[in-house]
Every structure is written in C-alpha cells, then in structure tokens.
Design a protein around this motif. Structure first.
Motif, PDB file in Angstrom:
ATOM      1  N   TRP A  41      37.367  47.853  31.825  1.00 12.64           N
ATOM      2  CA  TRP A  41      36.290  47.373  32.423  1.00 12.64           C
ATOM      3  C   TRP A  41      35.983  48.674  33.160  1.00 12.64           C
ATOM      4  O   TRP A  41      36.277  49.319  33.989  1.00 12.64           O
ATOM      5  CB  TRP A  41      36.398  46.192  33.216  1.00 12.64           C
ATOM      6  N   ALA A  43      32.114  50.320  34.536  1.00 10.02           N
ATOM      7  CA  ALA A  43      31.078  50.597  35.439  1.00 10.02           C
ATOM      8  C   ALA A  43      29.455  51.091  34.486  1.00 10.02           C
ATOM      9  O   ALA A  43      29.626  51.665  33.962  1.00 10.02           O
ATOM     10  CB  ALA A  43      30.902  50.009  37.319  1.00 10.02           C
TER      11      ALA A  43
ATOM     12  N   ARG B 188      49.479  43.416  41.656  1.00  2.41           N
ATOM     13  CA  ARG B 188      47.960  43.937  41.429  1.00  2.41           C
ATOM     14  C   ARG B 188      46.467  43.601  42.131  1.00  2.41           C
ATOM     15  O   ARG B 188      45.792  44.511  42.419  1.00  2.41           O
ATOM     16  CB  ARG B 188      48.296  44.510  39.767  1.00  2.41           C
ATOM     17  N   SER B 189      46.542  42.503  41.502  1.00  5.34           N
ATOM     18  CA  SER B 189      45.056  42.224  42.825  1.00  5.34           C
ATOM     19  C   SER B 189      45.405  41.759  44.247  1.00  5.34           C
ATOM     20  O   SER B 189      44.275  42.642  44.148  1.00  5.34           O
ATOM     21  CB  SER B 189      45.036  40.191  42.166  1.00  5.34           C
ATOM     22  N   ALA B 192      44.042  45.736  44.206  1.00  8.63           N
ATOM     23  CA  ALA B 192      43.023  46.166  44.100  1.00  8.63           C
ATOM     24  C   ALA B 192      42.084  45.519  44.887  1.00  8.63           C
ATOM     25  O   ALA B 192      41.017  46.352  45.660  1.00  8.63           O
ATOM     26  CB  ALA B 192      42.640  45.021  42.572  1.00  8.63           C
ATOM     27  N   ASN B 207      32.306  51.478  42.176  1.00  6.35           N
ATOM     28  CA  ASN B 207      33.660  51.523  41.862  1.00  6.35           C
ATOM     29  C   ASN B 207      33.108  51.262  40.196  1.00  6.35           C
ATOM     30  O   ASN B 207      32.490  50.428  39.888  1.00  6.35           O
ATOM     31  CB  ASN B 207      34.484  50.147  41.901  1.00  6.35           C
ATOM     32  N   MET B 208      34.045  52.117  39.665  1.00  7.78           N
ATOM     33  CA  MET B 208      33.347  52.929  38.335  1.00  7.78           C
ATOM     34  C   MET B 208      34.450  51.965  37.423  1.00  7.78           C
ATOM     35  O   MET B 208      34.145  51.932  36.507  1.00  7.78           O
ATOM     36  CB  MET B 208      33.307  54.537  37.897  1.00  7.78           C
ATOM     37  N   ILE B 209      35.224  52.026  37.736  1.00  8.23           N
ATOM     38  CA  ILE B 209      36.590  51.312  36.508  1.00  8.23           C
ATOM     39  C   ILE B 209      37.768  50.337  37.249  1.00  8.23           C
ATOM     40  O   ILE B 209      37.637  50.379  38.010  1.00  8.23           O
ATOM     41  CB  ILE B 209      37.503  52.189  35.583  1.00  8.23           C
ATOM     42  N   ASP B 210      37.766  49.458  36.391  1.00 11.07           N
ATOM     43  CA  ASP B 210      39.035  48.404  37.107  1.00 11.07           C
ATOM     44  C   ASP B 210      40.071  49.219  36.951  1.00 11.07           C
ATOM     45  O   ASP B 210      40.860  49.110  36.243  1.00 11.07           O
ATOM     46  CB  ASP B 210      39.141  47.164  35.998  1.00 11.07           C
ATOM     47  N   ILE B 212      43.401  51.161  38.338  1.00 14.03           N
ATOM     48  CA  ILE B 212      44.723  50.482  37.130  1.00 14.03           C
ATOM     49  C   ILE B 212      45.762  51.217  38.159  1.00 14.03           C
ATOM     50  O   ILE B 212      46.150  51.751  38.722  1.00 14.03           O
ATOM     51  CB  ILE B 212      44.132  51.992  36.259  1.00 14.03           C
ATOM     52  N   PHE B 233      48.578  53.622  28.208  1.00  8.23           N
ATOM     53  CA  PHE B 233      47.646  54.515  29.286  1.00  8.23           C
ATOM     54  C   PHE B 233      46.483  54.975  29.195  1.00  8.23           C
ATOM     55  O   PHE B 233      46.371  55.791  28.536  1.00  8.23           O
ATOM     56  CB  PHE B 233      49.156  55.709  30.064  1.00  8.23           C
ATOM     57  N   PRO B 234      45.991  54.458  29.860  1.00 13.36           N
ATOM     58  CA  PRO B 234      45.975  53.196  30.972  1.00 13.36           C
ATOM     59  C   PRO B 234      45.454  52.159  30.426  1.00 13.36           C
ATOM     60  O   PRO B 234      45.020  51.853  29.770  1.00 13.36           O
ATOM     61  CB  PRO B 234      44.620  53.058  32.040  1.00 13.36           C
ATOM     62  N   THR B 235      46.780  50.986  30.727  1.00 14.11           N
ATOM     63  CA  THR B 235      46.408  49.675  30.394  1.00 14.11           C
ATOM     64  C   THR B 235      46.427  48.306  31.711  1.00 14.11           C
ATOM     65  O   THR B 235      46.462  49.516  32.955  1.00 14.11           O
ATOM     66  CB  THR B 235      47.706  49.276  29.824  1.00 14.11           C
ATOM     67  N   TRP B 236      46.119  47.719  31.915  1.00 13.21           N
ATOM     68  CA  TRP B 236      45.477  46.733  33.072  1.00 13.21           C
ATOM     69  C   TRP B 236      45.790  45.466  32.661  1.00 13.21           C
ATOM     70  O   TRP B 236      45.000  44.393  34.039  1.00 13.21           O
ATOM     71  CB  TRP B 236      43.635  47.172  33.322  1.00 13.21           C
ATOM     72  N   TRP B 237      46.018  44.749  31.870  1.00 12.26           N
ATOM     73  CA  TRP B 237      46.056  43.800  31.628  1.00 12.26           C
ATOM     74  C   TRP B 237      46.758  42.914  32.481  1.00 12.26           C
ATOM     75  O   TRP B 237      48.452  43.060  32.557  1.00 12.26           O
ATOM     76  CB  TRP B 237      46.209  43.380  29.887  1.00 12.26           C
TER      77      TRP B 237
END
Lengths: 313, 406
Positions: A41, A43, B188-189, B192, B207-210, B212, B233-237
């Motif tokens: 994701w 923004a 992780r949460s 974040a 904030n521009m990206i979720d 990592i 990289f980068p992964t976030w799942w």
C-alpha cells in the motif's frame, strides 16, 4: 470458490459483455479485485502504467510483482513480471502477452498519452477504450464475503474513533491516538484522510483490501437522531439520487460506494441524481448539521438498511 | 567529497513556490507547450503547492485537485483542493473519476484555456476513463507531461532540499522510538502503531507507504520465490511476531510539505549482531564509502556503480553487484518516494554510462549486502549533489545495534 476468483468471474463476464479482449490495469483497487494479491500500500494515486493484464477469453493474468509473497496460488511465478525501470522491457512483455497482438479492444482503467502510444504499438489493431466504468459496475454490488470483510474493517476503524474520542489533549494528539489504535486493531493503512476536529472524529481504514469507516461527534445525538439517520433509512433498493436528495438534511451530505476503497455511485447535492440503489450495495453515508457530523457504512438490503459500522460509539 | 552542511536548510515557502513555478514556465517554453493540465498529486503539488493527501488511492483520485498552468501566466489555476493561502487562481472542485464530474472539468478547462483548447499544445499527465468518455480536451493537441515534469523535478531548489531534510529528520526521530519498542514478542502491528503515532507527534500528517518491518529468512531459498532468483524485499504480508535474533529490514517513507523521506535500516531483535551479521554491515559501509567518494558533479552513473561494485568485489565470486537486482544502487527522491535519477537499474550499462550526476540531484543510496545462510545488511542514506561534492540530508541516524568500526 475463493473470494478473489468469484470477483474475477464477475469482472471477466462484464468485460466480455462489453467486447473487451484484453484489460490493462494500473489502478491498485482494480488489480486487487481481479487478482486477490496483497501488494504494498502506498498513499495517493500512481501514474497510469501496465501493472496487471487480463486476457478476457482465457482469464490469463500477468501481474507486476517480483515475488510471490501475497500472490494467490492461481497466479504462478511464471506469470509474475519483476519490477522494471526499462521501457523496452515493458514493451516486450506487453507484446509477448498472448492475445495482445490480435486484440480488437484493449480496456484501460486510466490513460496517458505515453501509455496510449505504447499500447497502440503492442496492439496495433486495437481500439484503446476506457474500462474503469465496466469494472466499477461489476464491483458495485457486494458478495457475502465482501460484506464480512467490510464489517471487519469497520470494527477496526471503530477502535480508532473510540480512542480519539476518549483521548485527552489537542486535536493532533487525539488523531495520533486514533491512528495508533487503528494500527493495533489491524490496519496501518487509512482509506480517507483521518479527521479529528474538535468534537468531530472520522476514521476509515483499508484492511485486507476492504474499507471500513465511520464518523462521530462527541456528545452527539443517539443514533436514530443523528444528522444522517433519514438518509440511511432512505437507502433501499430502487431509491434514486433524486429520492435521496429529498431525504437529505440541510447542510453537507454525501452518499458514495464503499468497498475496495472509494467507489461509485457518488450521490451528493451536485451529482448522482439519476443513480439507482441496488440490494447488496455498500455505501458510506455521511451528513452534518451545524451541531453534529455523523457517518456510517451501510449495506443496502431488501428491507431495512443494515449498518455495518454499528459498534458504538 | 562530503561538505558539512553550512548554514541551515530552512524552508522558505514563498521562495519554494516562486522558484518551482519559474522553472515550470521555462520548461514549458523549452518544450513548446501552451498549457499543462496536471492530475497526478505530486505534479499538482509541484505546480501549485496544494499538498497531496496521504490517503488510499481511491479516495485521493475521487475528487482530486487539478492544476492548470498556462504559458506566461503569473500563477497557476487550481481546480478543487484547498486554495487557502496558496498563490493560485482558484476554481471549483471537480470529480474527474465520475462522468458528471469529468464533464464539469471539461467545461472549466474550455473556459480557462479559451482558444488554446482548440489546437493548442496541451501537456497532460493522466486522463481518467470519465474524462475520455466525456471528451475532455478532445480538440486539443495532447502530449505527455511526463518529460516536462521530470525535467523540472530532477534538480532540486534549496527549499526542496529543506523539505526532504525535514522529512528525513522527523522520520528518523520517529524510528528511534520504534526501535526502542522492538523487543522479542512484539508484533509488526505494534511497531507500526508506534511509528504512525510518532510521525504525527513530529508534525507529519502523511505516511506514504505501509511501513515495512520484514523479518528476513536467512537463506534466500527459505524466503518467497522471486522472478530474479534473488531476495524478496520489501514484503509486508501478515502480522509477524518477532523473536530474539530476528533480522529485520526496515523501510519507511513519510512526507513533509510534499517531499518524501526514505528510511532504511537493518535491526536485530533482542540481541547484538553476531559476527557474521556485523561483517555484512562492514561490507555495506565499505560500499557506501566508495559510493560517497565517487559522487561528484560530472561523474557518470556508471562510475558510481563501478566504485560501489569494486568495494565489495572480493566478496562476490559470481560478480554480483552489492544491491538488489530488482532495484538500484541509487534512486532519487522528491515529490515522489522514488524518482529520477536511478543508478544501477535494469535500464542497463548504456543508460548508466550516458547519464551524469549534476548539482541539485538528490540521491538515496541503498546498497544491500547478502551472505546466504548468515543474512544481510541494508540501509539507506540521502545526499544532495552540490557544485563540488555532496551534502548529507536528514541529520544522520545511528546504525544500532551494529557497530561502526573506529
């Protein structure tokens, strides 16, 4: 059938009915709808580029992703295209895409002069036509599992609203508390921009592709007397934009689709007069008076609308 | 060669707007454009200083502001957005994603452009489906605005550097708090959540990206499959719980006055790095030192890549370069989190040999070292190319828990 394959079937049927041979999608919500992939994701809206292609006749998909993490099993590694900065590689991939060279109608979900030139080169016989409306029409009513996902996202947003209402301090501090609570509850990605302005609080999130959100005013009226109560009650199958205008309070109001983010229909004092609501639509319904603002996420049912964001506050 | 930052990088908003707008007008003249019609958020921000909203793409695009820049006009037109306090000719909002809104946009553009709407040279960066269905600008000679925008954005003004500097410094401070929260058992949460709260406390809305926090499998074969056969990289799942000894690659980007930061570090959960991990870090430092040394105006991209590659060559029996093959050694940053210049991409050696560093370019260096079985080290640093070398932006951030050798 898994949810993303049910969605893909809807999209493929709609594209086929519109005579589209090949879809070239760049909008992440459309890509998520069709592939079910969980991609990073970021923004804001990106420039248009060929992130995902769908050959309508065969259902074959190619997706821009360097890895298979988060990508459903039905899209194998040999159908993933790694990230590239090289225009020649983008051209070669599109040109090698089965069905592209022979395509008569290539659907796109946005357009730029540069990308139009590229697509005309790889699909020389094709008309390049907008397909965003076809996809959004297919997405308009929600499958039962989509409603469940939206309800779960609403519960996450409700945590943020509750935290921001309860937190003492400045608006900025309360907003920070809301964003923190939302991340702890399961989403670090906003849908709309979060809002804390004095007593008014509105949070929404994207959780596992789906949006949930709600807005409240501290010390506001009980639910049946909130500014958007009459609008919600009017959200029944067959209701037109005109009908909804009649039900709207004085002041600002907006009804719009909510699913994989912001979706049509858009019904407000200026737009959407001829829109018609259908059963299984999910809508964000908001309204404000001089004293109070409220928003909820609402499912259109065959009878009374169901509020999916019903958790108090 | 690095120069310490002399004076302060203080943002002067008026000067930022004036200098960008003058550059845009000059570039339009050079490109023979009568009008620019801009819908892409970072482009709108560049032209008008109407800052992009850090929300989901679907929300940002639904009633996005549109900028219209007429040649020789003293200020830009802004359709929608919040014109309060901006030096713009304000026009009503439009909804370019829906047909009724796009029709309104078309009517406004016809009124603003006048005769230019018929046969004038109009640069545009994006058209929605609704704009094409309703025939917006169908009588104009349309060209892509990408080259014009790319040209003006490539070299930063002093105030653009100040914005990037501020974005990076604030992101760094937020991340210092996050690192304190990294203890075995944390999710992780939770990290974040700390990051997003701290960004707000630093005065950053966007904030521009979720963010990592990727726990790295120690062997590539144990990680996700990739098209490159290299790292994912980068992964976030998912929402991983970090255990003691987890190697975590961190990547984040936020936005200050329309300009992006880019934070990259490698952390180890709950213990100091082991000797193998520390060796990866020291290889990374050597690559960075060689890269810094090569950054001078006039150096080709290829020369910087060669210097970085030579610094790690003794550890690369297969001749691999010390960065991830799906990325680059260097990317630029500005109104977008990754923009020109790119050094060491799959655009290939000819591209890198044909392009040179120039003053005002901003470089994010992100080499990555990998020792399969041990793990690896990756971090990012931002510098701006000056007349005689470069200056660091963001004020620096420690490499903890890794130790920089004396």
């Amino acid at each position: 059938m898994s949810l993303h394959l049910q969605r893909r079937t809807r999209a493929v049927d709609a594209l086929a009915a519109a005579g589209i041979d090949m879809l070239v999608a760049g909008r992440q919500d459309h890509i998520n709808y069709i592939t079910g992939a969980h991609q990073l994701w970021t923004a804001g809206a990106r420039p248009f580029g060929p992130v995902c292609t769908l050959h309508v006749a065969t259902g074959e998909i190619f997706l821009l992703s360097t890895w298979d993490e988060g990508v459903p099993d039905d899209i194998d590694l040999d159908h993933l295209h790694g990230i590239t900065w090289n225009g020649a590689i983008i051209y070669q991939r599109l040109a090698a895409n089965p069905g592209m060279a022979a395509a008569q109608r290539v659907g796109v979900d946005a357009w730029s002069p540069g990308m139009a030139g590229l697509l005309s080169a790889v699909a020389p016989n094709a008309e390049i036509v907008p397909a965003d409306d076809i996809l959004l029409r297919a997405r308009r009513t929600k499958l039962p599992s989509e409603v469940d996902a939206i309800r779960a996202a609403c519960a996450v947003a409700a945590e943020a609203v509750e935290a921001a209402l309860a937190h003492p301090g400045t608006d900025a501090q309360r907003l920070a508390a809301g964003v923190e609570a939302m991340a702890l509850a399961g989403s670090s990605t906003p849908a709309a921009e979060p809002r804390v302005h004095g007593p008014i609080v509105d949070f929404s999130c994207i959780r596992f592709h789906y949006e949930g959100g709600l807005g409240r005013t501290a010390g506001g009226a009980p639910s049946e007397a909130r500014p958007h109560a009459a609008l919600i009650a009017a959200c029944v199958p067959g209701a037109t934009g005109h009908d909804l205008r009649q039900a709207a309070p004085d002041g600002d109001w907006l009804i719009r689709g909510s699913g994989m983010g912001f979706e049509p229909p858009v019904i407000n004092p200026h737009y959407g007069k001829s829109e018609v609501l259908e059963e299984h639509m999910v809508l964000s319904v908001s309204a404000s008076t001089s004293e109070e603002y409220a928003r909820d996420t609402v499912l259109v049912t065959e009878s009374t609308p169901e509020i999916l964001s019903s958790e108090e506050p | 060669m690095s120069k310490p930052l002399t004076g302060t990088l203080e943002l002067d908003v008026g000067r930022l707007r004036r200098e960008r707008y003058a550059k845009l007008q000059a570039q339009m003249a050079a490109d023979g454009l009568d009008v620019l019609v801009l819908l892409h958020g970072p482009h709108v921000a560049y032209a008008t200083d109407c800052l992009p909203i850090a929300a989901d793409a679907t929300h940002v695009s639904a009633n996005r502001p549109v900028a219209v820049v007429l040649a020789d006009q003293f200020q830009p037109c802004l359709l929608g957005g919040d014109p309060d306090g901006l030096d713009v000719d304000a026009h009503p909002a439009v909804w370019p994603d829906i047909d009724e809104g796009a029709a309104d946009l078309g009517a406004q553009l016809d009124a603003i452009l006048g005769k230019t709407a018929r046969g004038g040279r109009v640069g545009i960066d994006l058209m929605t489906g609704a704009m094409r269905r309703t025939g917006v600008l169908s009588a104009a000679h349309i060209t892509d605005a990408a080259n014009t925008m790319g040209a003006v954005k490539l070299h930063k003004t002093i105030d653009e550097l100040a914005c990037i500097h501020q974005a990076q410094a604030r992101t760094n401070r937020a991340m210092a708090t996050v690192q304190e929260a990294l203890v075995p058992g944390v999710r992780r949460s939770e990290l974040a959540a700390v990051f997003l709260r701290r960004l707000r406390e630093e005065g950053i809305d966007a904030n521009m990206i979720d963010v990592i926090f990727q726990p790295m499998a120690r062997r590539m074969a144990d990680g996700p499959r990739t098209t490159t056969g290299h790292l994912a990289f980068p992964t976030w799942w998912g929402d991983p719980v970090y255990a003691e000894g987890d190697l975590i690659w961190v990547d984040a980007g936020s936005d200050y006055h329309g300009y992006a930061s880019d934070f990259g570090r490698t952390w180890v959960a709950g213990r100091p790095p082991n000797p193998g991990e520390q060796r990866c870090f020291e290889r990374w430092l050597a690559v960075m030192d060689a890269s810094y040394e090569a950054i001078v105006p006039g150096a080709t991209f290829a020369e910087v890549c060669a210097a970085a590659t030579a610094a790690d060559a003794a550890h690369q029996p297969d001749g691999e370069r010390p960065w991830m093959p799906h990325f680059y050694l260097v990317h630029g940053v500005g109104t977008e989190s990754a923009e020109m210049p790119f050094l060491g991409t799959d655009d290939g050696p000819d591209f890198d040999a044909a392009n040179t560093l120039e003053p005002g370019m901003v470089l994010v260096l992100e080499p990555a070292i990998w020792d399969d079985g041990t793990g690896g080290y990756r971090a990012e640093e931002i510098v701006a190319v000056t007349e005689d070398g470069w200056i660091p932006l963001g004020g620096g951030h420690p490499y903890d828990p890794f130790e920089v050798p004396a």
